[in-house]
Design a protein around this motif. Structure first.
Motif, PDB file in Angstrom:
ATOM      1  N   VAL A 127      27.164 -20.446  18.743  1.00 28.60           N
ATOM      2  CA  VAL A 127      25.867 -20.213  19.393  1.00 28.60           C
ATOM      3  C   VAL A 127      24.858 -21.264  18.937  1.00 28.60           C
ATOM      4  CG1 VAL A 127      23.928 -18.613  19.638  1.00 28.60           C
ATOM      5  CG2 VAL A 127      26.272 -17.746  19.652  1.00 28.60           C
ATOM      6  N   ARG A 128      24.259 -21.936  19.879  1.00 22.36           N
ATOM      7  CA  ARG A 128      23.250 -22.947  19.560  1.00 22.36           C
ATOM      8  C   ARG A 128      22.043 -22.303  18.902  1.00 22.36           C
ATOM      9  NH1 ARG A 128      23.050 -25.736  25.409  1.00 22.36           N
ATOM     10  NH2 ARG A 128      23.277 -23.514  25.886  1.00 22.36           N
ATOM     11  N   ASN A 140      34.797 -19.847  24.731  1.00 24.53           N
ATOM     12  CA  ASN A 140      35.046 -20.966  23.814  1.00 24.53           C
ATOM     13  C   ASN A 140      35.727 -20.493  22.531  1.00 24.53           C
ATOM     14  OD1 ASN A 140      33.852 -22.746  25.608  1.00 24.53           O
ATOM     15  ND2 ASN A 140      31.854 -22.693  24.608  1.00 24.53           N
ATOM     16  N   LYS A 198      19.085 -14.866  23.954  1.00 24.74           N
ATOM     17  CA  LYS A 198      19.709 -15.210  25.239  1.00 24.74           C
ATOM     18  C   LYS A 198      21.074 -15.846  25.020  1.00 24.74           C
ATOM     19  CE  LYS A 198      18.891 -17.862  29.490  1.00 24.74           C
ATOM     20  NZ  LYS A 198      17.955 -18.778  30.201  1.00 24.74           N
ATOM     21  N   GLU A 199      21.160 -16.729  24.026  1.00 23.29           N
ATOM     22  CA  GLU A 199      22.431 -17.403  23.738  1.00 23.29           C
ATOM     23  C   GLU A 199      23.485 -16.427  23.227  1.00 23.29           C
ATOM     24  OE1 GLU A 199      23.735 -20.557  24.024  1.00 23.29           O
ATOM     25  OE2 GLU A 199      22.023 -20.867  25.349  1.00 23.29           O
ATOM     26  N   THR A 205      15.216 -17.406  22.641  1.00 24.10           N
ATOM     27  CA  THR A 205      16.266 -18.395  22.911  1.00 24.10           C
ATOM     28  C   THR A 205      17.580 -17.982  22.260  1.00 24.10           C
ATOM     29  OG1 THR A 205      14.624 -20.171  22.993  1.00 24.10           O
ATOM     30  CG2 THR A 205      16.918 -20.819  22.712  1.00 24.10           C
ATOM     31  N   LYS A 209      24.017 -13.536  24.183  1.00 26.98           N
ATOM     32  CA  LYS A 209      24.563 -12.805  25.324  1.00 26.98           C
ATOM     33  C   LYS A 209      25.292 -13.719  26.314  1.00 26.98           C
ATOM     34  CE  LYS A 209      22.853  -9.050  23.663  1.00 26.98           C
ATOM     35  NZ  LYS A 209      23.761  -8.051  23.030  1.00 26.98           N
ATOM     36  N   ASN A 210      25.353 -15.004  25.999  1.00 26.25           N
ATOM     37  CA  ASN A 210      26.005 -15.969  26.886  1.00 26.25           C
ATOM     38  C   ASN A 210      27.526 -15.840  26.757  1.00 26.25           C
ATOM     39  OD1 ASN A 210      26.994 -18.233  28.226  1.00 26.25           O
ATOM     40  ND2 ASN A 210      25.346 -19.574  27.514  1.00 26.25           N
ATOM     41  N   ALA A 211      28.188 -15.476  27.849  1.00 24.43           N
ATOM     42  CA  ALA A 211      29.636 -15.223  27.840  1.00 24.43           C
ATOM     43  C   ALA A 211      30.448 -16.494  27.582  1.00 24.43           C
ATOM     44  CB  ALA A 211      30.055 -14.591  29.161  1.00 24.43           C
ATOM     45  N   THR A 212      29.839 -17.642  27.787  1.00 29.66           N
ATOM     46  CA  THR A 212      30.546 -18.914  27.566  1.00 29.66           C
ATOM     47  C   THR A 212      31.031 -19.028  26.117  1.00 29.66           C
ATOM     48  OG1 THR A 212      29.187 -20.009  29.242  1.00 29.66           O
ATOM     49  CG2 THR A 212      30.360 -21.423  27.693  1.00 29.66           C
ATOM     50  N   HIS A 213      30.235 -18.512  25.189  1.00 31.60           N
ATOM     51  CA  HIS A 213      30.595 -18.600  23.772  1.00 31.60           C
ATOM     52  C   HIS A 213      31.847 -17.781  23.465  1.00 31.60           C
ATOM     53  CE1 HIS A 213      26.998 -20.860  23.072  1.00 31.60           C
ATOM     54  NE2 HIS A 213      26.209 -19.850  23.415  1.00 31.60           N
ATOM     55  N   ARG A 229      32.608 -17.042  17.779  1.00 32.03           N
ATOM     56  CA  ARG A 229      31.593 -16.936  18.827  1.00 32.03           C
ATOM     57  C   ARG A 229      30.196 -17.137  18.252  1.00 32.03           C
ATOM     58  NH1 ARG A 229      30.814 -11.469  22.554  1.00 32.03           N
ATOM     59  NH2 ARG A 229      29.135 -12.255  23.908  1.00 32.03           N
TER      60      ARG A 229
END
Length: 321
Positions: free
Chosen positions: A15-16, A66, A56-57, A53, A59-63, A11
């Motif tokens: 993260v970007r 993935n 925020k990333e 930035t 905490k992004n559930a998309t990661h 994860r």
């Protein structure tokens, strides 16, 4: 590592704007990969370089989704995963500040207490470069080193096929995920590689062999070994990038010299001229520079092989000894 920590590592890797250096900084600050995602934003924001930035990333559930998907692929395809603090993580690479936090591997790789050499060069290998590779691998084989390269056309596949022929472990560092082989023409060598070493990559199954991935891959080739040898290179090329990275890691770099008129010796000659590489013409020179001890694995063969490795003197030259 527990499955929870593997997912957290994946994860974090996805993260970007979080590269290997930042990821390690976060892990050191929080204590573990999973702790990074449980920590409070206020705490994480105190770290230099961790801006809004990145927060925020994180905490992004998309990661998370993935990472779980990639772990499923890893388990399904029986792919090994090594965390940068694990004992089996390549020891030389572990000392590189920008080494990946996780590596994916496939095959029978064993780097424990081994001599490791990276050999790189042009995709347009000449007869001169091929002859050097043949002689070098033949002479160095008794020391049983691991030969690392990029599985590409030219010098890479030439030296790695020779390593297999001499029973040496060889590792192909890939610029894409382990769901594919690039170049496709080299797929026929995959089984041989996995029986005599295998493949390493930091890239997920969703990654394609894009140009920027090859540049990132080069730091793995440079960092995983004790020394990097550039066999042939034009004035510009990925091999020279690998040599520069190896120098930045304070590793030994060697280059095979050639005629100044030869296009694919230009890069090597420049490395030597600018003192970015030692000149190398034989395995004996590598053994000398690295201070390797001759391992007498076979008392009956040791003396005969040692004669091949070291330069023979003319009768007149003995008088100066």
């Amino acid at each position: 590592m527990t499955e929870n920590e593997i997912i957290a590592s994946l994860r974090l890797q996805s993260v970007r704007n979080v590269g290997s250096i930042t990821a390690k900084k976060l892990i050191a600050h929080c204590g573990s990969p999973s702790a990074v995602f449980m920590d409070k934003v206020q705490h994480l924001s105190r770290l230099p370089g961790i801006g809004s930035t990145v927060l925020k990333e994180l905490k992004n559930a998309t990661h998370l989704k993935n990472a779980e998907k990639e772990l499923h692929f890893i388990q399904k395809e029986n792919i090994g995963i090594t965390y940068f603090e694990d004992e089996e993580y390549p020891s030389f690479l572990k000392h590189c500040v920008d080494a990946p936090i996780v590596l994916f591997k496939k095959g029978s790789i064993n780097l424990s207490r081994r001599k490791i050499i990276s050999v790189v060069g042009t995709r347009n290998i000449t007869n001169y470069g091929r002859a050097f590779c043949e002689q070098f691998i033949s002479d160095i084989a008794p020391l049983d080193p691991v030969i690392v390269s990029g599985f590409a056309y030219g010098v890479d596949i030439t030296v790695q096929k020779l390593a297999m022929e001499h029973g040496l472990q060889t590792i192909g560092c890939l610029a894409h995920g382990l769901n594919q082989m690039y170049p496709k023409n080299h797929s026929k060598y995959a089984n041989g590689f996995m029986e005599n070493g295998g493949f390493l990559t930091e890239f997920w199954s969703s990654s394609n062999p894009d140009r920027e991935n090859f540049l990132k891959r080069n730091r793995i080739i440079a960092g995983i070994s004790e020394a990097t040898i550039v066999v042939e290179s034009a004035e510009k090329g990925g091999s020279l990038v690998t040599a520069d990275i190896a120098n930045s890691y304070n590793r030994e770099v060697f280059a095979v010299p050639g005629r100044y008129t030869d296009k694919y010796s230009k890069g090597c000659n420049d490395l030597i001229k600018k003192q970015k590489a030692h000149m190398i013409t034989s395995a004996a020179e590598l053994v000398y520079f690295l201070g390797w001890d001759w391992e007498e694995q076979n008392e009956g063969n040791a003396s005969a092989t040692q004669k091949q490795l070291f330069v023979e003197l003319e009768p007149m030259e003995h008088s100066y000894l």
